[in-house]
Design a protein around this motif. Structure first.
Motif, PDB file in Angstrom:
ATOM      1  N   PRO A  35       0.826  -1.215   0.000  1.00 50.43           N
ATOM      2  CA  PRO A  35       0.000   0.000   0.000  1.00 50.43           C
ATOM      3  C   PRO A  35       0.859   1.264   0.000  1.00 50.43           C
ATOM      4  O   PRO A  35       2.039   1.230   0.370  1.00 50.43           O
ATOM      5  CB  PRO A  35      -0.803  -0.117   1.291  1.00 50.43           C
ATOM      6  CG  PRO A  35      -0.029  -1.042   2.152  1.00 50.43           C
ATOM      7  CD  PRO A  35       0.735  -1.953   1.246  1.00 50.43           C
ATOM      8  N   SER A  36       0.265   2.353  -0.406  1.00 48.71           N
ATOM      9  CA  SER A  36       0.979   3.637  -0.417  1.00 48.71           C
ATOM     10  C   SER A  36       1.211   4.117   1.014  1.00 48.71           C
ATOM     11  O   SER A  36       0.553   3.675   1.951  1.00 48.71           O
ATOM     12  CB  SER A  36       0.190   4.675  -1.206  1.00 48.71           C
ATOM     13  OG  SER A  36      -1.087   4.851  -0.628  1.00 48.71           O
ATOM     14  N   ALA A  37       2.141   5.033   1.157  1.00 47.76           N
ATOM     15  CA  ALA A  37       2.470   5.570   2.483  1.00 47.76           C
ATOM     16  C   ALA A  37       1.307   6.392   3.031  1.00 47.76           C
ATOM     17  O   ALA A  37       0.679   7.149   2.295  1.00 47.76           O
ATOM     18  CB  ALA A  37       3.717   6.440   2.397  1.00 47.76           C
TER      19      ALA A  37
ATOM     20  N   THR B 177      -3.704  10.297   7.644  1.00 45.63           N
ATOM     21  CA  THR B 177      -4.703  10.063   6.604  1.00 45.63           C
ATOM     22  C   THR B 177      -4.527   8.641   6.092  1.00 45.63           C
ATOM     23  O   THR B 177      -3.406   8.195   5.838  1.00 45.63           O
ATOM     24  CB  THR B 177      -4.523  11.072   5.446  1.00 45.63           C
ATOM     25  OG1 THR B 177      -4.617  12.392   5.993  1.00 45.63           O
ATOM     26  CG2 THR B 177      -5.572  10.879   4.376  1.00 45.63           C
ATOM     27  N   ALA B 178      -5.634   7.936   5.932  1.00 48.58           N
ATOM     28  CA  ALA B 178      -5.609   6.525   5.544  1.00 48.58           C
ATOM     29  C   ALA B 178      -4.950   6.304   4.192  1.00 48.58           C
ATOM     30  O   ALA B 178      -5.016   7.138   3.291  1.00 48.58           O
ATOM     31  CB  ALA B 178      -7.030   5.978   5.511  1.00 48.58           C
ATOM     32  N   SER B 179      -4.339   5.149   4.068  1.00 45.97           N
ATOM     33  CA  SER B 179      -3.829   4.663   2.787  1.00 45.97           C
ATOM     34  C   SER B 179      -4.928   3.766   2.207  1.00 45.97           C
ATOM     35  O   SER B 179      -5.410   2.861   2.891  1.00 45.97           O
ATOM     36  CB  SER B 179      -2.547   3.865   3.020  1.00 45.97           C
ATOM     37  OG  SER B 179      -2.061   3.347   1.820  1.00 45.97           O
TER      38      SER B 179
ATOM     39  N   ALA C 134       7.264   4.446   4.341  1.00 41.04           N
ATOM     40  CA  ALA C 134       7.021   5.186   5.581  1.00 41.04           C
ATOM     41  C   ALA C 134       6.378   6.546   5.295  1.00 41.04           C
ATOM     42  O   ALA C 134       6.624   7.165   4.262  1.00 41.04           O
ATOM     43  CB  ALA C 134       8.330   5.403   6.329  1.00 41.04           C
ATOM     44  N   SER C 135       5.559   6.976   6.225  1.00 40.86           N
ATOM     45  CA  SER C 135       4.996   8.329   6.192  1.00 40.86           C
ATOM     46  C   SER C 135       6.099   9.334   6.517  1.00 40.86           C
ATOM     47  O   SER C 135       7.245   8.957   6.781  1.00 40.86           O
ATOM     48  CB  SER C 135       3.892   8.448   7.250  1.00 40.86           C
ATOM     49  OG  SER C 135       4.482   8.408   8.549  1.00 40.86           O
TER      50      SER C 135
END
Length: 121
Positions: free
Chosen positions: A27-29, A48-50, A105-106
């Motif tokens: 999934p995206s960060a 914010t959700a991925s 990672a975010s």
């Protein structure tokens, strides 16, 4: 794997293997990760959700430290990080996971727990 049979107009019978490999995509960060003090031993983080995430892993370390010492896993977009040291700065980030794949990672976020005996609202 599936065995395919192909019968040509010439009457020649050909057998061949055909398979499709499906790979899981990480999934995206998560975005907009923020960290806030809650007490002398806890912080709260939210993000914010991925879109394709099923869980999130939050990694924290003392800002002056070199190794991650706190990890929390949740299926929500916020987490309380507990059992921390009073009046200590922590740097954290979050990674989304899905189908045993961990995404990027975010952004890092840094916050300091409150002094012992104080609450911040």
């Amino acid at each position: 794997m599936r065995l395919q049979v192909l019968l040509l107009a010439t009457g020649l019978l050909i057998l061949y293997d055909h398979f499709t490999q499906v790979t899981a995509q990480a999934p995206s960060a998560p975005e907009n990760f923020q960290l806030f003090p809650v007490s002398s031993t806890s912080l709260m983080g939210n993000w914010t959700a991925s879109p394709s995430a099923t869980n999130y892993a939050v990694y924290c370390k003392e800002t002056s430290g070199s190794t991650n010492n706190t990890t929390s896993v949740t299926n929500q977009t916020s987490v309380y990080i507990t059992n921390l040291k009073p009046f200590t700065s922590y740097t954290c980030y979050v990674k989304a996971t899905s189908n045993n794949e961990e995404g990027d990672a975010s952004n890092n976020s840094t916050s300091t727990t409150n002094e012992a005996g104080t609450c911040k609202s």
